[in-house]
Design a protein around this motif. Structure first.
Motif, PDB file in Angstrom:
ATOM      1  N   LEU A 172      70.385  27.435  32.038  1.00 55.28           N
ATOM      2  CA  LEU A 172      69.507  27.831  30.939  1.00 55.28           C
ATOM      3  C   LEU A 172      70.119  28.977  30.162  1.00 55.28           C
ATOM      4  O   LEU A 172      70.629  29.933  30.749  1.00 55.28           O
ATOM      5  CB  LEU A 172      68.134  28.272  31.461  1.00 55.28           C
ATOM      6  CG  LEU A 172      67.260  27.224  32.156  1.00 55.28           C
ATOM      7  CD1 LEU A 172      65.968  27.875  32.637  1.00 55.28           C
ATOM      8  CD2 LEU A 172      66.963  26.054  31.235  1.00 55.28           C
ATOM      9  N   LYS A 173      70.042  28.874  28.841  1.00 57.73           N
ATOM     10  CA  LYS A 173      70.460  29.982  27.990  1.00 57.73           C
ATOM     11  C   LYS A 173      69.263  30.827  27.561  1.00 57.73           C
ATOM     12  O   LYS A 173      69.413  32.009  27.253  1.00 57.73           O
ATOM     13  CB  LYS A 173      71.191  29.466  26.753  1.00 57.73           C
ATOM     14  CG  LYS A 173      71.920  30.536  25.978  1.00 57.73           C
ATOM     15  CD  LYS A 173      72.852  29.949  24.949  1.00 57.73           C
ATOM     16  CE  LYS A 173      73.650  31.046  24.238  1.00 57.73           C
ATOM     17  NZ  LYS A 173      74.563  30.465  23.229  1.00 57.73           N
ATOM     18  N   ALA A 174      68.089  30.220  27.564  1.00 56.87           N
ATOM     19  CA  ALA A 174      66.885  30.960  27.165  1.00 56.87           C
ATOM     20  C   ALA A 174      65.650  30.236  27.685  1.00 56.87           C
ATOM     21  O   ALA A 174      65.655  29.015  27.858  1.00 56.87           O
ATOM     22  CB  ALA A 174      66.801  31.094  25.647  1.00 56.87           C
ATOM     23  N   ILE A 175      64.599  31.020  27.930  1.00 53.30           N
ATOM     24  CA  ILE A 175      63.264  30.503  28.240  1.00 53.30           C
ATOM     25  C   ILE A 175      62.334  31.020  27.150  1.00 53.30           C
ATOM     26  O   ILE A 175      62.402  32.196  26.773  1.00 53.30           O
ATOM     27  CB  ILE A 175      62.779  31.001  29.621  1.00 53.30           C
ATOM     28  CG1 ILE A 175      63.733  30.532  30.730  1.00 53.30           C
ATOM     29  CG2 ILE A 175      61.356  30.530  29.896  1.00 53.30           C
ATOM     30  CD1 ILE A 175      63.469  31.187  32.076  1.00 53.30           C
ATOM     31  N   ASP A 235      61.002  35.244  37.879  1.00 51.31           N
ATOM     32  CA  ASP A 235      61.826  34.550  38.870  1.00 51.31           C
ATOM     33  C   ASP A 235      62.747  33.541  38.205  1.00 51.31           C
ATOM     34  O   ASP A 235      63.925  33.422  38.552  1.00 51.31           O
ATOM     35  CB  ASP A 235      60.937  33.834  39.892  1.00 51.31           C
ATOM     36  CG  ASP A 235      60.293  34.785  40.878  1.00 51.31           C
ATOM     37  OD1 ASP A 235      60.956  35.743  41.292  1.00 51.31           O
ATOM     38  OD2 ASP A 235      59.120  34.576  41.222  1.00 51.31           O
ATOM     39  N   TRP A 236      62.208  32.792  37.244  1.00 53.38           N
ATOM     40  CA  TRP A 236      63.022  31.813  36.521  1.00 53.38           C
ATOM     41  C   TRP A 236      64.150  32.507  35.756  1.00 53.38           C
ATOM     42  O   TRP A 236      65.308  32.067  35.804  1.00 53.38           O
ATOM     43  CB  TRP A 236      62.145  31.016  35.553  1.00 53.38           C
ATOM     44  CG  TRP A 236      61.275  29.988  36.191  1.00 53.38           C
ATOM     45  CD1 TRP A 236      60.105  30.192  36.870  1.00 53.38           C
ATOM     46  CD2 TRP A 236      61.500  28.572  36.224  1.00 53.38           C
ATOM     47  NE1 TRP A 236      59.588  29.008  37.321  1.00 53.38           N
ATOM     48  CE2 TRP A 236      60.413  27.989  36.938  1.00 53.38           C
ATOM     49  CE3 TRP A 236      62.497  27.743  35.713  1.00 53.38           C
ATOM     50  CZ2 TRP A 236      60.315  26.613  37.139  1.00 53.38           C
ATOM     51  CZ3 TRP A 236      62.396  26.368  35.917  1.00 53.38           C
ATOM     52  CH2 TRP A 236      61.329  25.819  36.626  1.00 53.38           C
ATOM     53  N   ALA A 237      63.835  33.586  35.078  1.00 48.45           N
ATOM     54  CA  ALA A 237      64.856  34.294  34.305  1.00 48.45           C
ATOM     55  C   ALA A 237      65.948  34.857  35.208  1.00 48.45           C
ATOM     56  O   ALA A 237      67.138  34.808  34.880  1.00 48.45           O
ATOM     57  CB  ALA A 237      64.204  35.413  33.491  1.00 48.45           C
ATOM     58  N   GLU A 238      65.546  35.382  36.367  1.00 49.54           N
ATOM     59  CA  GLU A 238      66.524  35.916  37.311  1.00 49.54           C
ATOM     60  C   GLU A 238      67.399  34.804  37.885  1.00 49.54           C
ATOM     61  O   GLU A 238      68.624  34.949  37.990  1.00 49.54           O
ATOM     62  CB  GLU A 238      65.811  36.644  38.443  1.00 49.54           C
ATOM     63  CG  GLU A 238      66.761  37.230  39.490  1.00 49.54           C
ATOM     64  CD  GLU A 238      66.035  37.916  40.629  1.00 49.54           C
ATOM     65  OE1 GLU A 238      66.726  38.407  41.541  1.00 49.54           O
ATOM     66  OE2 GLU A 238      64.789  37.926  40.622  1.00 49.54           O
ATOM     67  N   ALA A 239      66.787  33.682  38.234  1.00 48.36           N
ATOM     68  CA  ALA A 239      67.537  32.584  38.852  1.00 48.36           C
ATOM     69  C   ALA A 239      68.606  32.033  37.925  1.00 48.36           C
ATOM     70  O   ALA A 239      69.680  31.614  38.380  1.00 48.36           O
ATOM     71  CB  ALA A 239      66.577  31.470  39.259  1.00 48.36           C
ATOM     72  N   PHE A 240      68.341  32.039  36.612  1.00 45.07           N
ATOM     73  CA  PHE A 240      69.286  31.453  35.664  1.00 45.07           C
ATOM     74  C   PHE A 240      70.028  32.496  34.834  1.00 45.07           C
ATOM     75  O   PHE A 240      70.839  32.135  33.971  1.00 45.07           O
ATOM     76  CB  PHE A 240      68.556  30.460  34.759  1.00 45.07           C
ATOM     77  CG  PHE A 240      68.023  29.273  35.517  1.00 45.07           C
ATOM     78  CD1 PHE A 240      68.872  28.258  35.928  1.00 45.07           C
ATOM     79  CD2 PHE A 240      66.678  29.196  35.869  1.00 45.07           C
ATOM     80  CE1 PHE A 240      68.396  27.180  36.653  1.00 45.07           C
ATOM     81  CE2 PHE A 240      66.193  28.124  36.591  1.00 45.07           C
ATOM     82  CZ  PHE A 240      67.053  27.106  36.988  1.00 45.07           C
ATOM     83  N   GLY A 241      69.758  33.775  35.107  1.00 42.37           N
ATOM     84  CA  GLY A 241      70.474  34.836  34.406  1.00 42.37           C
ATOM     85  C   GLY A 241      70.286  34.781  32.905  1.00 42.37           C
ATOM     86  O   GLY A 241      71.239  35.008  32.135  1.00 42.37           O
ATOM     87  N   PRO A 271      73.433  21.316  22.095  1.00 41.53           N
ATOM     88  CA  PRO A 271      74.882  21.539  22.134  1.00 41.53           C
ATOM     89  C   PRO A 271      75.256  23.000  22.349  1.00 41.53           C
ATOM     90  O   PRO A 271      76.356  23.298  22.813  1.00 41.53           O
ATOM     91  CB  PRO A 271      75.348  21.038  20.759  1.00 41.53           C
ATOM     92  CG  PRO A 271      74.297  20.079  20.316  1.00 41.53           C
ATOM     93  CD  PRO A 271      73.015  20.625  20.864  1.00 41.53           C
ATOM     94  N   SER A 272      74.330  23.910  22.023  1.00 46.66           N
ATOM     95  CA  SER A 272      74.620  25.345  22.138  1.00 46.66           C
ATOM     96  C   SER A 272      74.058  25.968  23.406  1.00 46.66           C
ATOM     97  O   SER A 272      74.163  27.172  23.598  1.00 46.66           O
ATOM     98  CB  SER A 272      74.061  26.077  20.913  1.00 46.66           C
ATOM     99  OG  SER A 272      74.628  25.572  19.723  1.00 46.66           O
ATOM    100  N   GLY A 273      73.474  25.161  24.267  1.00 48.19           N
ATOM    101  CA  GLY A 273      72.903  25.675  25.507  1.00 48.19           C
ATOM    102  C   GLY A 273      71.494  25.171  25.705  1.00 48.19           C
ATOM    103  O   GLY A 273      70.812  24.766  24.753  1.00 48.19           O
TER     104      GLY A 273
END
Length: 298
Positions: A115-118, A131-137, A89-91
């Protein structure tokens, strides 16, 4: 999505390096570590550009929850692990990472809330996490102890290091998602706990005898605790007791390991974890050790 598409990727472990595909390294430092291995045919390389033309990612919903999705690459790439999308519910949180990231994957996840976090369990699954972090900010959480295994410079400061000593608990940005640090396989090996589900990656290895749990004979194990999984080097009881001190504090009734289908459900699962630790210690030749004296919390 062109910035890193031609960077070097190890075909054995899926790790991406800050090196052009046209200038391959002699060796992969992840695979040269004794926990991993170089395949018999020797070191080979690929790139995101190549993988995007030959592979695809598949989304498989969990049968027990509409909020959990396994994402894995077909045909298999490198180790072949899955990552797991957890919709809270929080992301949304992505547990672990896979090498292939393409436009279809980004669009699919964004349509599900982004995504809110990886959070990544250990260095064998660092893959293309920047790349994943950049794609989803979003930030990507790694254990501070293991960040030395990262093979790309974090120019945008996407990495967030989970501090604390072996055994610390950390609350991630998303409410209700707790990351714990049992260590063992790597000094900073992590697990993630959400809604009484424990996401274990390779921190605990699910044994074949774990899946059937009716009328289990005495001495039947459910998990192995390994320093090197492919090279079959187990952890000693001195590490098992450290891991147990963390795991005993978590409330869980299922475990979800690194590969599709490695999901175990049992309300007595914590007891089976401790039982497995004791079985491993005894069969390593320890008749006396602190781990053998442990009991479930009341």
């Amino acid at each position: 999505m062109v910035g890193s598409q031609n960077l070097l990727i190890c075909t054995a472990c899926g790790t991406q390096f800050d090196v052009p595909f046209s200038q391959p390294l002699k060796a992969c430092r992840i695979c040269d570590d004794p926990r991993q291995f170089v395949p018999a045919q020797g070191q080979t390389w690929t790139s995101l550009s190549h993988l995007r033309s030959t592979h695809t990612n598949t989304f498989t919903p969990f049968s027990t929850s509409s909020k959990l999705w396994s994402i894995n690459t077909e045909p298999k790439v490198a180790i072949g692990q899955r990552c797991i999308l957890i919709q809270t519910p929080s992301g949304n949180v992505l547990w672990d990472c896979i090498t292939l990231l393409n436009d279809a994957t980004v669009e699919r996840i964004k349509s599900m809330g982004g995504l809110k976090a990886i959070v990544i369990s250990h260095p064998h699954y660092y893959t293309t996490h920047l790349d994943w972090a950049e794609a989803f900010g979003c930030p990507v959480y790694l254990a501070k102890e293991d960040v030395g295994w990262c093979c790309r410079e974090d120019r945008d400061r996407r990495r967030k290091l989970i501090e604390g000593t072996h055994g610390s608990l950390e609350e991630v940005v998303v409410e209700g998602v707790v990351v714990a640090k049992p260590g063992g396989h790597f000094p900073g090996s992590l697990v993630l706990c959400w809604e009484r589900r424990l996401f274990i990656a390779d921190t605990m290895v699910t044994a074949p005898s774990a899946y059937y749990h009716i009328d289990r004979p005495e001495g039947t194990t459910s998990y192995a605790f390994m320093w090197s999984i492919p090279n079959m080097i187990p952890l000693p009881p001195s590490e098992l007791i450290k891991m147990w001190r963390v795991l005993e504090t978590l409330d869980f009734e299922s475990t979800h390991a690194a590969f599709v289908g490695t999901d175990i459900y049992d309300k007595d699962l914590k007891g089976r974890v401790l039982e497995s630790m004791k079985i491993q210690a005894r069969n390593e030749g320890y008749a006396e050790h602190e781990i053998l004296k442990q009991k479930l919390p009341e």
